[in-house]
Design an enzyme around this catalytic site. Structure first.
Site, PDB file in Angstrom:
ATOM      1  N   ARG A   1       2.346 -15.272  -8.344  1.00 36.18           N
ATOM      2  CA  ARG A   1       2.710 -14.769  -6.996  1.00 36.18           C
ATOM      3  C   ARG A   1       1.953 -15.560  -5.934  1.00 36.18           C
ATOM      4  O   ARG A   1       0.975 -16.245  -6.251  1.00 36.18           O
ATOM      5  CB  ARG A   1       2.357 -13.283  -6.906  1.00 36.18           C
ATOM      6  CG  ARG A   1       3.266 -12.441  -7.785  1.00 36.18           C
ATOM      7  CD  ARG A   1       3.110 -10.965  -7.504  1.00 36.18           C
ATOM      8  NE  ARG A   1       4.047 -10.218  -8.335  1.00 36.18           N
ATOM      9  CZ  ARG A   1       4.355  -8.953  -8.158  1.00 36.18           C
ATOM     10  NH1 ARG A   1       3.805  -8.275  -7.163  1.00 36.18           N
ATOM     11  NH2 ARG A   1       5.217  -8.337  -8.950  1.00 36.18           N
TER      12      ARG A   1
ATOM     13  N   ASP B   1       5.697  -0.160 -11.103  1.00 38.36           N
ATOM     14  CA  ASP B   1       6.527  -1.169 -10.439  1.00 38.36           C
ATOM     15  C   ASP B   1       7.187  -0.593  -9.185  1.00 38.36           C
ATOM     16  O   ASP B   1       7.468   0.603  -9.112  1.00 38.36           O
ATOM     17  CB  ASP B   1       7.592  -1.679 -11.433  1.00 38.36           C
ATOM     18  CG  ASP B   1       8.211  -2.988 -10.968  1.00 38.36           C
ATOM     19  OD1 ASP B   1       7.620  -3.659 -10.104  1.00 38.36           O
ATOM     20  OD2 ASP B   1       9.296  -3.334 -11.479  1.00 38.36           O
TER      21      ASP B   1
ATOM     22  N   LEU C   1     -10.846  11.707 -20.995  1.00 40.96           N
ATOM     23  CA  LEU C   1      -9.675  10.828 -20.885  1.00 40.96           C
ATOM     24  C   LEU C   1     -10.139   9.375 -20.938  1.00 40.96           C
ATOM     25  O   LEU C   1     -11.157   9.029 -20.339  1.00 40.96           O
ATOM     26  CB  LEU C   1      -8.956  11.077 -19.543  1.00 40.96           C
ATOM     27  CG  LEU C   1      -7.823  10.106 -19.179  1.00 40.96           C
ATOM     28  CD1 LEU C   1      -6.583  10.362 -20.035  1.00 40.96           C
ATOM     29  CD2 LEU C   1      -7.455  10.219 -17.695  1.00 40.96           C
TER      30      LEU C   1
ATOM     31  N   TRP D   1       0.086 -13.956 -11.874  1.00 37.90           N
ATOM     32  CA  TRP D   1      -0.743 -15.022 -11.288  1.00 37.90           C
ATOM     33  C   TRP D   1       0.125 -16.003 -10.502  1.00 37.90           C
ATOM     34  O   TRP D   1      -0.376 -16.738  -9.656  1.00 37.90           O
ATOM     35  CB  TRP D   1      -1.515 -15.782 -12.377  1.00 37.90           C
ATOM     36  CG  TRP D   1      -2.656 -15.019 -12.990  1.00 37.90           C
ATOM     37  CD1 TRP D   1      -2.713 -14.534 -14.260  1.00 37.90           C
ATOM     38  CD2 TRP D   1      -3.902 -14.668 -12.369  1.00 37.90           C
ATOM     39  NE1 TRP D   1      -3.930 -13.898 -14.463  1.00 37.90           N
ATOM     40  CE2 TRP D   1      -4.672 -13.963 -13.322  1.00 37.90           C
ATOM     41  CE3 TRP D   1      -4.457 -14.874 -11.093  1.00 37.90           C
ATOM     42  CZ2 TRP D   1      -5.949 -13.464 -13.058  1.00 37.90           C
ATOM     43  CZ3 TRP D   1      -5.739 -14.372 -10.829  1.00 37.90           C
ATOM     44  CH2 TRP D   1      -6.463 -13.682 -11.792  1.00 37.90           C
TER      45      TRP D   1
ATOM     46  N   TRP E   1       8.916  -0.555  -2.002  1.00 36.31           N
ATOM     47  CA  TRP E   1       8.559   0.690  -1.311  1.00 36.31           C
ATOM     48  C   TRP E   1       8.064   0.363   0.110  1.00 36.31           C
ATOM     49  O   TRP E   1       8.458   1.006   1.082  1.00 36.31           O
ATOM     50  CB  TRP E   1       7.460   1.421  -2.094  1.00 36.31           C
ATOM     51  CG  TRP E   1       7.038   2.733  -1.530  1.00 36.31           C
ATOM     52  CD1 TRP E   1       7.549   3.960  -1.840  1.00 36.31           C
ATOM     53  CD2 TRP E   1       5.988   2.958  -0.571  1.00 36.31           C
ATOM     54  NE1 TRP E   1       6.895   4.940  -1.129  1.00 36.31           N
ATOM     55  CE2 TRP E   1       5.931   4.351  -0.346  1.00 36.31           C
ATOM     56  CE3 TRP E   1       5.096   2.124   0.115  1.00 36.31           C
ATOM     57  CZ2 TRP E   1       5.020   4.939   0.533  1.00 36.31           C
ATOM     58  CZ3 TRP E   1       4.200   2.705   0.993  1.00 36.31           C
ATOM     59  CH2 TRP E   1       4.167   4.088   1.195  1.00 36.31           C
TER      60      TRP E   1
ATOM     61  N   HIS F   1       0.925  -1.593  -2.443  1.00 37.87           N
ATOM     62  CA  HIS F   1      -0.146  -1.651  -3.444  1.00 37.87           C
ATOM     63  C   HIS F   1      -1.247  -0.635  -3.105  1.00 37.87           C
ATOM     64  O   HIS F   1      -1.764   0.046  -3.986  1.00 37.87           O
ATOM     65  CB  HIS F   1      -0.733  -3.059  -3.529  1.00 37.87           C
ATOM     66  CG  HIS F   1       0.249  -4.118  -3.931  1.00 37.87           C
ATOM     67  ND1 HIS F   1       1.152  -3.931  -4.948  1.00 37.87           N
ATOM     68  CD2 HIS F   1       0.462  -5.382  -3.456  1.00 37.87           C
ATOM     69  CE1 HIS F   1       1.890  -5.044  -5.083  1.00 37.87           C
ATOM     70  NE2 HIS F   1       1.493  -5.922  -4.182  1.00 37.87           N
TER      71      HIS F   1
ATOM     72  N   GLU G   1       1.950 -13.134 -15.795  1.00 33.48           N
ATOM     73  CA  GLU G   1       2.979 -13.745 -14.938  1.00 33.48           C
ATOM     74  C   GLU G   1       2.683 -13.508 -13.456  1.00 33.48           C
ATOM     75  O   GLU G   1       3.061 -14.319 -12.607  1.00 33.48           O
ATOM     76  CB  GLU G   1       4.360 -13.178 -15.283  1.00 33.48           C
ATOM     77  CG  GLU G   1       4.934 -13.642 -16.600  1.00 33.48           C
ATOM     78  CD  GLU G   1       4.313 -12.983 -17.831  1.00 33.48           C
ATOM     79  OE1 GLU G   1       3.587 -11.969 -17.671  1.00 33.48           O
ATOM     80  OE2 GLU G   1       4.539 -13.473 -18.946  1.00 33.48           O
TER      81      GLU G   1
ATOM     82  N   SER H   1       0.058  -8.587 -14.510  1.00 32.64           N
ATOM     83  CA  SER H   1       0.475  -9.323 -15.710  1.00 32.64           C
ATOM     84  C   SER H   1       0.009 -10.772 -15.631  1.00 32.64           C
ATOM     85  O   SER H   1      -0.336 -11.271 -14.546  1.00 32.64           O
ATOM     86  CB  SER H   1       1.995  -9.262 -15.847  1.00 32.64           C
ATOM     87  OG  SER H   1       2.610 -10.051 -14.842  1.00 32.64           O
TER      88      SER H   1
ATOM     89  N   ASN I   1       6.069  -1.393  -5.813  1.00 31.57           N
ATOM     90  CA  ASN I   1       5.199  -1.278  -4.622  1.00 31.57           C
ATOM     91  C   ASN I   1       5.741  -2.090  -3.447  1.00 31.57           C
ATOM     92  O   ASN I   1       5.763  -1.628  -2.306  1.00 31.57           O
ATOM     93  CB  ASN I   1       3.796  -1.795  -4.934  1.00 31.57           C
ATOM     94  CG  ASN I   1       3.075  -0.944  -5.946  1.00 31.57           C
ATOM     95  OD1 ASN I   1       3.549   0.126  -6.310  1.00 31.57           O
ATOM     96  ND2 ASN I   1       1.921  -1.413  -6.396  1.00 31.57           N
TER      97      ASN I   1
ATOM     98  N   ARG J   1       4.057  -5.990   1.824  1.00 28.70           N
ATOM     99  CA  ARG J   1       3.992  -5.563   0.420  1.00 28.70           C
ATOM    100  C   ARG J   1       2.658  -4.892   0.067  1.00 28.70           C
ATOM    101  O   ARG J   1       2.610  -3.940  -0.704  1.00 28.70           O
ATOM    102  CB  ARG J   1       4.201  -6.770  -0.502  1.00 28.70           C
ATOM    103  CG  ARG J   1       5.612  -7.340  -0.469  1.00 28.70           C
ATOM    104  CD  ARG J   1       5.694  -8.627  -1.309  1.00 28.70           C
ATOM    105  NE  ARG J   1       5.300  -8.385  -2.693  1.00 28.70           N
ATOM    106  CZ  ARG J   1       6.104  -7.862  -3.622  1.00 28.70           C
ATOM    107  NH1 ARG J   1       7.342  -7.565  -3.321  1.00 28.70           N
ATOM    108  NH2 ARG J   1       5.675  -7.669  -4.847  1.00 28.70           N
TER     109      ARG J   1
HETATM  110  C1  IPE Z   1       5.528  -5.814 -14.198  1.00 21.46           C
HETATM  111  O1  IPE Z   1       6.040  -5.796 -12.916  1.00 21.46           O
HETATM  112  C2  IPE Z   1       4.056  -6.071 -14.170  1.00 21.46           C
HETATM  113  C3  IPE Z   1       3.235  -4.976 -13.671  1.00 21.46           C
HETATM  114  C4  IPE Z   1       3.663  -3.801 -13.349  1.00 21.46           C
HETATM  115  C5  IPE Z   1       1.836  -5.284 -13.553  1.00 21.46           C
HETATM  116  P1  IPE Z   1       6.651  -7.102 -12.244  1.00 21.46           P
HETATM  117  O2  IPE Z   1       7.219  -6.678 -10.946  1.00 21.46           O
HETATM  118  O3  IPE Z   1       5.643  -8.179 -12.212  1.00 21.46           O
HETATM  119  O4  IPE Z   1       7.768  -7.506 -13.299  1.00 21.46           O
HETATM  120  P2  IPE Z   1       9.184  -8.225 -13.101  1.00 21.46           P
HETATM  121  O5  IPE Z   1       8.940  -9.453 -12.281  1.00 21.46           O
HETATM  122  O6  IPE Z   1      10.090  -7.258 -12.430  1.00 21.46           O
HETATM  123  O7  IPE Z   1       9.621  -8.514 -14.496  1.00 21.46           O
HETATM  124  C1  IPE Z   2       4.074  -3.464  -8.910  1.00 21.76           C
HETATM  125  O1  IPE Z   2       4.835  -3.580  -7.764  1.00 21.76           O
HETATM  126  C2  IPE Z   2       2.680  -4.025  -8.753  1.00 21.76           C
HETATM  127  C3  IPE Z   2       2.439  -5.243  -9.517  1.00 21.76           C
HETATM  128  C4  IPE Z   2       3.291  -5.846 -10.287  1.00 21.76           C
HETATM  129  C5  IPE Z   2       1.122  -5.854  -9.385  1.00 21.76           C
HETATM  130  P1  IPE Z   2       5.532  -4.939  -7.350  1.00 21.76           P
HETATM  131  O2  IPE Z   2       4.550  -5.737  -6.563  1.00 21.76           O
HETATM  132  O3  IPE Z   2       6.093  -5.627  -8.529  1.00 21.76           O
HETATM  133  O4  IPE Z   2       6.687  -4.421  -6.395  1.00 21.76           O
HETATM  134  P2  IPE Z   2       8.202  -4.871  -6.405  1.00 21.76           P
HETATM  135  O5  IPE Z   2       8.689  -4.740  -7.809  1.00 21.76           O
HETATM  136  O6  IPE Z   2       8.233  -6.276  -5.928  1.00 21.76           O
HETATM  137  O7  IPE Z   2       8.879  -3.924  -5.480  1.00 21.76           O
HETATM  138 MG    MG Z   3       7.892  -5.567  -9.480  1.00 21.74          MG
END
Ligand code: IPE
Ligand code: IPE
Ligand code: MG
Length: 240
Positions: A69, A18, A129, A67, A23, A35, A65, A63, A20, A31
């Site tokens: 985005r 989490d 692994l 989808w 960052w 990634h 969830e 996740s 990305n 964003r």
């Molecule tokens: C959790 O991160 C899912 C993954 C790392 C794939 P999210 O950024 O989607 O989770 P929330 O929104 O902070 O709960």
């Molecule tokens: C994790 O980083 C990657 C996925 C959930 C796919 P995020 O995209 O959630 O990055 P933040 O949490 O918005 O910074």
């Molecule tokens: Mg996140």
């Protein structure tokens, strides 16, 4: 990396990648740059797992969830997945990595599913692994699909009810049936939640929440996580 300092190496380490987006934002970038940089962290953690003797490394890549985005970000993530598999698979295979994808694969595009099938088949006999990528996954979905599959099976052959007598028997219906539960779950970026990750399988996992954003989580951070795990006393409800 100094492997000798790690006294108790977990069999299965799981990473909630989490941070990305934040960052990238901190650097004034889109964003998607986060990634892209995050793929490097995956490579570093795969290498660190091999070096330290971790046998299962799993990553929460997308996740159910996620989808929800914006379409452009979903597409960018899916594209990155295909690209990463194309770029990395030969080297993963050469290093003895078995590649596995688990999740609701019905939601993935045909092209992506075909690439996944090819990569899983190509690396299926590797033993150094096992890298499990949780894609279009959620813990509640997993438990739901397990219960549903079991119900369908029982409705067709009621005598099978006798085969599911314990929690362990039920867990055979989860997508993770062939793999051990995670010993350690690490989440990056300072968030202290599971976000619908391995709800069943993580019942007794050690949890570690670190502030590092995923693109900065490299070998040193991985090693520190293992050191933190080595200090834990896992009691499983018993008195020691
Ligand atoms: C959790 O991160 C899912 C993954 C790392 C794939 P999210 O950024 O989607 O989770 P929330 O929104 O902070 O709960
Ligand atoms: C994790 O980083 C990657 C996925 C959930 C796919 P995020 O995209 O959630 O990055 P933040 O949490 O918005 O910074
Ligand atoms: Mg996140």
């Amino acid at each position: 990396m100094n492997v000798e300092t790690i006294s108790k190496v977990p069999l299965h380490v799981s990473l909630i990648m989490d941070g990305n987006g934040r960052w990238a934002k901190e650097r004034g970038k889109e964003r998607v740059f986060g990634h892209i940089e995050g793929v490097e962290s995956v490579r570093a953690c795969v290498e660190a797992s091999i070096e330290t003797g971790v046998k299962y490394l799993s990553i929460y890549a997308f996740s159910e969830e996620n989808w929800s985005r914006p379409e452009a970000e979903v597409q960018a993530l899916m594209g990155l997945m295909v690209k990463a598999m194309a770029n990395e698979m030969e080297s993963l295979d050469r290093n003895g990595v078995r590649f596995v994808v688990l999740g609701n694969r019905e939601r993935l595009a045909d092209e992506l599913n075909a690439t996944i099938d090819h990569c899983m088949d190509m690396t299926k006999d590797n033993e150094t692994l096992t890298l499990i990528v949780f894609l279009s996954y959620s813990g509640k979905w997993d438990i739901f699909q397990a219960a549903r599959r079991m119900a369908v099976e029982m409705a067709a052959s009621p005598e099978k009810m006798g085969e599911v007598m314990s929690v362990e028997d039920f867990s055979k219906y989860l997508v993770t049936a062939d793999y051990p539960d995670p010993d350690l779950i690490v989440r990056t970026s300072g968030e202290s939640r599971l976000s619908n990750y391995l709800l069943w399988q993580g019942a007794y996992s050690e949890l570690l929440f670190v502030d590092t954003m995923w693109p900065d989580f490299r070998k040193e951070e991985f090693r520190k996580a293992l050191e933190s795990y080595a200090k834990r006393d896992r009691r499983y409800g018993k008195v020691k």
